[in-house]
Enzyme design. Sequence first.
Site, PDB file in Angstrom:
ATOM      1  N   GLU A  71      37.908  45.446  34.759  1.00 36.42           N
ATOM      2  CA  GLU A  71      37.932  46.227  35.998  1.00 36.42           C
ATOM      3  C   GLU A  71      39.331  46.225  36.623  1.00 36.42           C
ATOM      4  O   GLU A  71      39.488  45.948  37.818  1.00 36.42           O
ATOM      5  CB  GLU A  71      36.902  45.692  36.990  1.00 36.42           C
ATOM      6  CG  GLU A  71      35.481  45.695  36.442  1.00 36.42           C
ATOM      7  CD  GLU A  71      34.412  45.410  37.506  1.00 36.42           C
ATOM      8  OE1 GLU A  71      34.709  44.697  38.477  1.00 36.42           O
ATOM      9  OE2 GLU A  71      33.291  45.936  37.355  1.00 36.42           O
ATOM     10  N   GLU A  93      28.414  46.493  32.077  1.00 34.62           N
ATOM     11  CA  GLU A  93      27.696  45.484  32.864  1.00 34.62           C
ATOM     12  C   GLU A  93      26.630  46.190  33.686  1.00 34.62           C
ATOM     13  O   GLU A  93      26.908  47.220  34.306  1.00 34.62           O
ATOM     14  CB  GLU A  93      28.628  44.772  33.867  1.00 34.62           C
ATOM     15  CG  GLU A  93      29.716  43.923  33.249  1.00 34.62           C
ATOM     16  CD  GLU A  93      30.571  43.226  34.325  1.00 34.62           C
ATOM     17  OE1 GLU A  93      30.198  43.224  35.522  1.00 34.62           O
ATOM     18  OE2 GLU A  93      31.624  42.675  33.954  1.00 34.62           O
TER      19      GLU A  93
END
Length: 475
Positions: free
Chosen positions: A117, A262
């Site tokens: 991220e 995720e």
Amino acid sequence: MARTMVLIWAFSVLLVSTNLAHALGVNWGTQMAQNLHPSVVVQMLKDNKIGKVKLFDSDNWTVKYFAGSGIEVMLGIPNNQLSTLSNDYGKAKDWVKHNVTKHLKDVNIKYVAVGNEPFLKAYNGSHLKTTFPALQNIQKALNEAGVGDKVKATIPQNADVYDSGTGGPSAGDFRKDIRDLMVQIVRFFNANNAPFLVNIYPFLSLYENPDFPVEFAFFDGGAKPVQDKNIQYMNMFDANLDTLVWSLKKSGAPNVKVMVGEIGWPTDGNKNANVKMAKKFYDGLLRKLATNKGTPLHPGYIEVYLFSLTDENQKSVAPGNFERHWGVFRYDGQPKFPMDFSGNGNDKMPIGAKNVQYLPAQWCVFNKDIKNMSLVTNNIQYACSQSDCTSLNYGSICNNLDKAGNISYAFNMYFQMQNQDVEACDFQGLAKIVKQNASTSDCLFPIAIMSDGRRLNMVTGVSALAGLLTLLALF
Ligand SMILES: *[C@@H]1O[C@H](CO)[C@@H](O)[C@H](O)[C@H]1NC(C)=O
Ligand SMILES: *[C@@H]1O[C@H](CO)[C@@H](O)[C@H](O)[C@H]1NC(C)=O
Ligand SMILES: *[C@@H]1O[C@H](CO)[C@@H](O)[C@H](O)[C@H]1NC(C)=O
Ligand SMILES: *[C@@H]1O[C@H](CO)[C@@H](O)[C@H](O)[C@H]1NC(C)=O
Ligand SMILES: *[C@@H]1O[C@H](CO)[C@@H](O)[C@H](O)[C@H]1NC(C)=O
Ligand SMILES: *[C@@H]1O[C@H](CO)[C@@H](O)[C@H](O)[C@H]1NC(C)=O
């Protein structure tokens, strides 16, 4: 006879590989005081027919335990290595040689996740210049090593890299401040046949926005649908993923494969984080995945990695106390609630980790003989800052303890996370070690598991040193 054997063999290979192609994935993070041994994790994944694992680093000691398991492995490169890999192709080549090529003979490595991220707004743009060059270098090194067809580099992105303003998914596009960069990246994926990896968290939408329609986070219907042209969105997952599909389309890369890096629901640390809601979320998600229906704009199978395999008691709680409670399994690899990873509704407890070694059954508790409480607050603060007291807070499972219970919980967490070091149960004389289970019916006072081999060595090293210092102090 031999032909039959070959046929059976070919058939089972086919069976295994098709199973794997559509197998469920899971993230395995290791920010814990004591981690499960990789061999225990491999067995756990096999027992539960979880065919893919996503790691957050590429530590070779861990990776080698996946050899021969058939489990598909996604390696990770932490954000703090992006800079080096971006400006030194030699380093990227070394990385690929030691972390990929060396293992490929017997470890089924499929992806390299470059950064984690990296474009999160919270990082203030610190990885904007390095992520894409690092990605390019890693893919180039994979290609040059002759493994680029099998192993693809990608970037796990938070879903905040795109948005749709106040419109529906069809208004979706990459975030304005990073759009040019994202367009370059997704075209690079397109050229290299690499996937786009996105993390989608309906829980966080609910957490961040009290007005978020609760049922829209789940898959059971009951929320007001979002109407987008002629499509009705019944849940956030579909709407979010299709926003990405639109963003890719508008960037000239409509055919890039989309994968969910995720997704999950925590079980403690917030009023919406509990077993009941987590079960509802996973039941709906897994049922949906089993149908292979996909989303309105992305029909078919979607590759998904659940977040996460186990709780992680050393994760930063900056995002919230729930951060340490994302596990489908507890810290010790034991299941929290019944679910069916296959999505066929055969509700039963997942198979827990086998051969887990625990430290002795002893707890560190507040010594109730103490009447002078003046030292308590500081010691609780110390214990909690060095361990994990997230289950004590309002809305969490251990919030109903009495005062002494609170103190004991903090002391015990510290003691366990310090591998039951005797010196970790002193707290200026306020604490004592007991053999009687300190848990209550609602609140588990855990017994730590034994660290995996590597960390045990480190710990032994430290206590040996501490022992030496104590000895020296005597003289
Ligand atoms: C693992 O990596 C370390 C550091 O990069 C290296 O020293 C070691 O030899 C490697 N171990 C194996 C088994 O490849
Ligand atoms: C292998 O990967 C890990 C994690 O990214 C990294 O720390 C290590 O330096 C890599 N090894 C080499 C030789 O680049
Ligand atoms: C980002 O900036 C904010 C405000 O200036 C600061 O508090 C925060 O520590 C910074 N974060 C990082 C990762 O640099
Ligand atoms: C309680 O303990 C503190 C710290 O040891 C001490 O300063 C204080 O005098 C004690 N109070 C009583 C009433 O004994
Ligand atoms: C126990 O600690 C929690 C978290 O600090 C707090 O909310 C609660 O009120 C405490 N309970 C008692 C009885 O002190
Ligand atoms: C302590 O008690 C709790 C709650 O009854 C139980 O779940 C746990 O397994 C016990 N721990 C040990 C080590 O016996």
